[in-house]
Scaffold this motif. Structure first.
Motif, PDB file in Angstrom:
ATOM      1  N   TRP A  20     101.609 -50.080 -75.370  1.00 17.26           N
ATOM      2  CA  TRP A  20     100.760 -49.462 -75.615  1.00 17.26           C
ATOM      3  C   TRP A  20      99.536 -50.171 -76.599  1.00 17.26           C
ATOM      4  O   TRP A  20      98.210 -50.073 -76.335  1.00 17.26           O
ATOM      5  CB  TRP A  20     101.099 -48.286 -76.613  1.00 17.26           C
ATOM      6  CG  TRP A  20     101.374 -46.871 -75.486  1.00 17.26           C
ATOM      7  CD1 TRP A  20     102.676 -46.559 -75.234  1.00 17.26           C
ATOM      8  CD2 TRP A  20     100.650 -46.102 -74.673  1.00 17.26           C
ATOM      9  NE1 TRP A  20     102.872 -45.550 -74.196  1.00 17.26           N
ATOM     10  CE2 TRP A  20     101.416 -45.131 -73.925  1.00 17.26           C
ATOM     11  CE3 TRP A  20      98.956 -45.739 -74.643  1.00 17.26           C
ATOM     12  CZ2 TRP A  20     100.727 -44.318 -73.056  1.00 17.26           C
ATOM     13  CZ3 TRP A  20      98.586 -44.859 -73.955  1.00 17.26           C
ATOM     14  CH2 TRP A  20      99.493 -44.323 -73.118  1.00 17.26           C
ATOM     15  N   LEU A 142     101.010 -41.469 -80.415  1.00 20.53           N
ATOM     16  CA  LEU A 142     100.843 -41.833 -78.867  1.00 20.53           C
ATOM     17  C   LEU A 142      99.967 -40.912 -77.869  1.00 20.53           C
ATOM     18  O   LEU A 142      99.374 -41.410 -77.173  1.00 20.53           O
ATOM     19  CB  LEU A 142     102.211 -42.391 -78.118  1.00 20.53           C
ATOM     20  CG  LEU A 142     102.957 -43.399 -78.782  1.00 20.53           C
ATOM     21  CD1 LEU A 142     104.160 -43.918 -77.955  1.00 20.53           C
ATOM     22  CD2 LEU A 142     102.096 -44.627 -78.822  1.00 20.53           C
ATOM     23  N   GLU A 146      96.929 -41.860 -76.020  1.00 16.99           N
ATOM     24  CA  GLU A 146      96.673 -41.359 -74.798  1.00 16.99           C
ATOM     25  C   GLU A 146      95.261 -40.850 -74.464  1.00 16.99           C
ATOM     26  O   GLU A 146      94.641 -40.970 -73.306  1.00 16.99           O
ATOM     27  CB  GLU A 146      97.737 -40.622 -74.009  1.00 16.99           C
ATOM     28  CG  GLU A 146      97.834 -40.730 -72.535  1.00 16.99           C
ATOM     29  CD  GLU A 146      98.901 -39.902 -72.017  1.00 16.99           C
ATOM     30  OE1 GLU A 146      99.450 -40.514 -71.119  1.00 16.99           O
ATOM     31  OE2 GLU A 146      99.349 -38.807 -72.634  1.00 16.99           O
TER      32      GLU A 146
END
Length: 557
Positions: A20, A142, A146
């Protein structure tokens, strides 16, 4: 297709978090690459209220990560300047007080250099957070990342839209870049064919993002639901510049019959007579592109038109815009490929024949639909301030689908719902047509008792003059009568002084007649046109010439 390294899950390991981080760095670098060709003077300009200065964009996307990830989850994080939380907040009223959108061009300080320092500060903190994340907060970090990465990709497209609008106001028509990938000039065998129609049966369709398959989607795509869609026909490609030019030359911007009331009021108030960025030079239409001012490619999809213009053209063409359910029904079975920002054209380009498949569904131009932007059944906003991302704009907007030449390829999907007000034109927006089948369940879908076009032999003498010079003289004209337009007289070529005329560069397409060729005098362009190979129903006018009554004198005796 997705920008994400892998779908989110309830468990996260260090390698996934590193992936990521790499994706974060790639997306952030793409933003700075878009801004690299700019001069510092370009960063400050706000050419209209809807356009934001490039400096504001690159600060705002950094503010997003700071406000929604770093401040809540990075212990000890310190912002460079507390005032940035006001200056670079776009519209999150529950988070704080946003700076007025129309006044963003007044923010001369912080400077461009200051803003890049701010980006670097946020990037350094994000790297530190993702390299050593607090385990108890990692799933939420996360999830917000996202959302934050496609948010930045949206602003990459907005940057290109806004840079184009900013530079287009300059009378020098400066190019943003002079090294863009050129579109392929089609050979005669590859030229855009006449519009084709694809049939789709009636049935119950599944519309919206399927959460069970994973992958990112915005909240406005959620609420997958069943919807009955009547049988319909969809055009096999978007409407081209050449086809839209035929609408213009037929008086499309001057005839209120085709327009919605709000659209016609906008046409009059704004003085529209062509798509945004079009300008006529020496009788030839040009348009401003990110590569500078160039002649309009008549084979490429028309771009920078509003919903009002798209709907008016559809009315003129005897068709309509597709609903978003119809559009998604078609797109579900189409490969997700096209002319995106990755192809580096930064402009819609002509495509090869679709061969029975819908062409250019993705990329090139966002396609207006006939659907208002409203929530799906079961729609739920995100919790907290992030719930303002989409839901509060579900009023007064129309849905567009498919992405465009400024959209990252890994940002788009078949369920993606973009939205703009119906008068907006600065997006890379175009359209394709849809229509109802001729009959359904044995019942007529429309009243076709009166044909749109009729042809009538004219026994009266018709003469065409320019000043005192006779260009044509015939007693054998055909009068073409088309609903909503003045009659046109088509004259046999043998009764026209063809030696005085030359073929011009203008070529247009009419869905009811076919492709036309234009003719000019040395000092008067495009005074006549001819359909050398018209559609079957119009064979009677093949090879005949019609003259523009605004440029010549037509005498009917």
């Amino acid at each position: 297709m997705s920008y994400a390294p892998q779908p989110l899950s309830d468990t996260h390991d260090l390698e996934q978090t590193k992936a990521w981080l790499r994706t974060y760095q790639r997306v952030r670098a793409a933003t700075e690459a878009i801004c690299a060709p700019l001069h510092k003077e370009d960063y400050m300009v706000q050419s209209m209220a809807d356009v934001s200065p490039p400096k504001w964009h690159i600060a705002h996307v950094s503010w997003f990560f700071e406000a929604f990830i770093l401040k809540p989850f990075q212990p000890g994080y310190q912002t460079l300047d507390p005032a940035y939380d006001h200056l670079f907040n776009s519209y999150y009223e529950t988070h704080g007080v946003p700076f007025p959108r129309a006044e963003r061009g007044a923010i001369s300080r912080p400077t461009v250099d200051d803003v890049y320092c701010y980006r670097a500060h946020v990037d350094k903190a994000m790297q530190a957070l993702l390299e050593n994340p607090p385990e108890e907060h990692l799933p939420e970090i996360l999830r917000r990342l996202e959302l934050g990465l496609p948010h930045e990709q949206q602003h990459q497209e907005l940057l290109l839209m806004d840079i184009k609008h900013i530079l287009a106001q300059n009378p020098l028509c400066p190019a943003y870049r002079d090294d863009l990938a050129p579109g392929l000039a089609p050979t005669p065998e590859q030229e855009v064919p006449p519009l084709g129609w694809l049939d789709y049966p009636a049935g119950i369709r599944e519309i919206g993002h399927d959460a069970s398959r994973g992958g990112f989607a915005y909240d406005n795509e959620m609420g997958r639901h069943r919807q009955f869609v009547e049988a319909f026909q969809m055009a096999d490609r978007p409407v081209t510049n050449g086809e839209f030019l035929a609408f213009m030359q037929a008086g499309g911007y001057a005839n209120p019959e085709h327009w919605l009331a709000d659209g016609w009021a906008t046409v009059k108030a704004e003085g529209w007579r062509a798509p945004l960025y079009w300008v006529e030079r020496d009788g030839v239409w040009h348009h401003y592109t990110l590569g500078g001012l160039v002649p309009v490619d008549l084979s490429a999809p028309v771009c920078h038109v509003s919903f009002f213009e798209a709907d008016a053209y559809a009315q003129w063409a005897g068709a309509r815009l597709p609903t978003e359910a119809e559009w998604e029904t078609v797109a579900q079975d189409v490969p997700l490929t096209g002319n995106f920002v990755d192809q580096d054209h930064l402009q819609p380009v002509a495509a090869a024949k679709a061969d029975g498949m819908p062409g250019q569904m993705f990329g090139d131009v966002w396609e207006w639909t006939g659907s208002a932007y409203r929530p799906y059944p079961g729609f739920r906003k995100l919790p907290g301030s992030l719930g303002e991302y989409n839901g509060k704009f579900m009023s007064g907007q129309m849905v567009l689908r498919g992405g465009c030449c400024a959209t990252p390829a890994d940002h788009i999907r078949a369920t993606y719902r973009n939205f703009f007000p119906p008068e907006a034109r600065w997006a890379f927006s175009g359209f394709r047509l849809a229509r109802d089948p001729p009959t359904s369940k044995g019942m007529p879908m429309a009243d076709h008792s009166e044909p749109r076009i009729t042809l009538h032999p004219l026994s009266r003498r018709v003469r065409v003059l320019v000043d005192d010079s006779v260009i044509a003289d015939t007693g054998n004209a055909l009068e073409l009568r088309e609903k909503g337009y003045p009659p046109r007289r088509y004259l046999p070529r043998g009764d026209v002084a063809m030696a005085k005329l030359s073929v011009s560069h203008t070529v247009t397409h009419c869905p009811f007649k076919g492709d036309s060729t234009y003719y000019s005098l040395p000092d008067l362009s495009d005074i006549a046109w001819s359909y050398d190979h018209p559609i079957e129903e119009m064979q009677a006018i093949a090879g005949r010439l019609a003259f523009d009554g605004d440029k010549v004198t037509l005498q009917v005796e």
